[in-house]
Enzyme design. Structure first.
Site, PDB file in Angstrom:
ATOM      1  N   GLU A  54       0.808  -1.225   0.000  1.00 37.68           N
ATOM      2  CA  GLU A  54       0.000   0.000   0.000  1.00 37.68           C
ATOM      3  C   GLU A  54       0.836   1.268   0.000  1.00 37.68           C
ATOM      4  OE1 GLU A  54      -2.679   3.167   0.691  1.00 37.68           O
ATOM      5  OE2 GLU A  54      -0.976   2.710   1.975  1.00 37.68           O
ATOM      6  N   HIS A 113      -0.698   0.717   7.116  1.00 41.14           N
ATOM      7  CA  HIS A 113      -1.273   1.554   6.062  1.00 41.14           C
ATOM      8  C   HIS A 113      -0.164   2.493   5.566  1.00 41.14           C
ATOM      9  CE1 HIS A 113      -5.325   3.687   4.882  1.00 41.14           C
ATOM     10  NE2 HIS A 113      -4.525   3.488   3.850  1.00 41.14           N
ATOM     11  N   HIS A 133      -4.097  -0.083  11.880  1.00 40.89           N
ATOM     12  CA  HIS A 133      -5.529  -0.105  12.196  1.00 40.89           C
ATOM     13  C   HIS A 133      -5.918  -1.394  12.920  1.00 40.89           C
ATOM     14  CE1 HIS A 133      -6.028   3.392   9.634  1.00 40.89           C
ATOM     15  NE2 HIS A 133      -5.444   2.752   8.633  1.00 40.89           N
ATOM     16  N   ASN A 167      -5.031   7.958   7.465  1.00 37.28           N
ATOM     17  CA  ASN A 167      -4.693   7.275   6.217  1.00 37.28           C
ATOM     18  C   ASN A 167      -3.185   7.284   5.983  1.00 37.28           C
ATOM     19  OD1 ASN A 167      -4.175   7.069   3.218  1.00 37.28           O
ATOM     20  ND2 ASN A 167      -6.381   6.714   3.209  1.00 37.28           N
ATOM     21  N   ASN A 224      -6.100  11.895   1.621  1.00 38.16           N
ATOM     22  CA  ASN A 224      -5.417  10.610   1.492  1.00 38.16           C
ATOM     23  C   ASN A 224      -3.912  10.776   1.666  1.00 38.16           C
ATOM     24  OD1 ASN A 224      -4.441   8.036   0.424  1.00 38.16           O
ATOM     25  ND2 ASN A 224      -6.515   7.718  -0.316  1.00 38.16           N
ATOM     26  N   ASP A 269      -3.866   8.431  -4.690  1.00 34.39           N
ATOM     27  CA  ASP A 269      -3.725   7.859  -3.354  1.00 34.39           C
ATOM     28  C   ASP A 269      -2.498   8.458  -2.663  1.00 34.39           C
ATOM     29  OD1 ASP A 269      -3.608   5.972  -1.172  1.00 34.39           O
ATOM     30  OD2 ASP A 269      -4.784   4.573  -2.363  1.00 34.39           O
ATOM     31  N   ASN A 270      -1.409   7.730  -2.578  1.00 34.30           N
ATOM     32  CA  ASN A 270      -0.219   8.216  -1.892  1.00 34.30           C
ATOM     33  C   ASN A 270       0.644   9.108  -2.772  1.00 34.30           C
ATOM     34  OD1 ASN A 270      -0.460   6.920   0.736  1.00 34.30           O
ATOM     35  ND2 ASN A 270      -0.221   4.995  -0.370  1.00 34.30           N
TER      36      ASN A 270
END
Length: 356
Positions: A54, A113, A133, A167, A224, A269-270
């Site tokens: 991720e 994450h 998480h 996140n 994010n 996203d990232n």
């Protein structure tokens, strides 16, 4: 008007409202977007990373840290426990190696994450911050990387009521960082169903230090990825449902002031930042509807976007890689080193490609 008629009107009104919300959600997830393949040469799937990758960050010496095994509500996941890998970008074998976790750490609940690395300028010690998480809650685990035996030493767990749905993070000191909350609610039903349909700009960015914790930026639909400019003067935040990357200026009190937003045309996203050029690299979801309505026969695609000269009047946004999901599905991060591009995913494999 009779009771039955009144109830019928209420049901009809709610149906219309729900229909409008679903249409709006489809627009925000780019459900109608068709992706044209745009592959790079010599792409190879990395070993040991079949349960996602991720987030990835690469140090100046070419050592990449990779988080894998994320279990995120509403998205596919495996039963593999969360792990951290490293990858030596200078090693032609390109084989990720699992980092040995500390014995005093609860591995069963580790659900990694976003990650960020801080190198202490006083002694070059490497500190790895990991968003985790356990039981779908949010906390940050702080580790020290012990290079001699390729292991992590757990230093502490950071929790706070303002860090309720984290996140990603970007570290700015040995014990301070900025973090994105991607949701307003904490209950899984509200987070996974109600909030996406309402589509309100309720998520935010939080600054954390032992002395002070505060919201420093808000008004995001789904905050994010987050990262920092090479000169440490600006913070970048990807708003996945707004299809923008926001540029924010850091103030002396660690507050953030909005400078501008750069449209990327995808659900990004990232964010990774090249230290020399300052270019931004984004792992993106070109059709988020396919991600949320996952169908293995029609998998979500992957897209890598590069932003050059983001602080200029005309930033250059370029699609560097695109795949319909058959090769790599649900890309979440892209990072470069030595002419190579690493592409990580939420729950699929990871690729290494040549940029030229």
């Amino acid at each position: 008007m009779g009771k039955v008629a009144a109830i019928s009107l209420v049901i009809a009104a709610l149906s219309v409202l729900l229909g409008e919300r679903i249409v709006n959600f489809r627009k925000r997830t780019l459900a109608s977007r068709e992706l044209v393949q745009n592959h790079l040469p010599n792409c190879v799937a990395l070993k040991n990373l079949d349960s996602g990758s991720e987030d990835i960050t690469i140090l100046g010496n070419g050592l990449a840290f990779i988080s894998t095994g994320l279990q995120y509500p509403g998205l596919p996941s495996s039963d593999v426990i969360g792990k951290i890998y490293t990858l030596d970008m200078k090693d032609p074998r390109m084989k990720p190696a699992e980092v040995r976790m500390p014995r005093n750490f609860d591995l069963e609940s580790f659900n990694p994450h976003g990650i960020s690395v801080y190198i202490d300028p006083s002694d070059d010690a490497i500190y790895l911050f990991v968003v985790s998480h356990p039981q779908h809650k949010s906390q940050i685990e702080l580790f020290k990387f012990v290079e001699d035996n390729h292991s992590l030493e757990h230093l502490k767990t950071i929790k706070h009521e303002l860090l309720h749905s984290v996140n990603d993070i970007v570290v700015v000191g040995v014990d301070s960082f900025y973090a994105t909350n991607d949701h307003y609610f904490t209950h899984e039903i509200f987070k996974g169903l109600v909030e996406p349909l309402l589509a309100q700009p309720w998520s935010n960015v939080v600054y954390y230090s032992p002395e002070e914790v505060k919201v420093v930026s808000e008004g995001y639909y789904f905050a994010n990825g987050i990262n920092i400019s090479p000169d440490k003067r600006h913070i970048y935040v990807a708003d996945i449902f707004d299809h923008n990357v926001h540029v924010l200026e850091r103030k002396e009190d660690n507050a953030l002031v909005s400078v501008k937003a750069v449209a990327v045309g995808s659900l990004c996203d990232n964010i990774e930042v090249e230290p020399e050029s300052g270019d931004l690299w984004l792992g993106c979801h070109p059709n988020g509807w396919k991600l949320f309505m996952f169908d293995p026969k029609d998998p979500p695609g992957s897209e890598v976007i590069q932003i050059q000269n983001i602080h200029s009047d005309k930033p250059e946004v370029t699609q560097v890689y695109a795949d319909d999901g058959r090769v790599i599905s649900a890309s979440s991060v892209a990072a470069t080193y030595g002419g190579k591009l690493l592409i990580g995913t939420v729950f699929h494999k990871a690729l290494c490609c040549d940029l030229k």
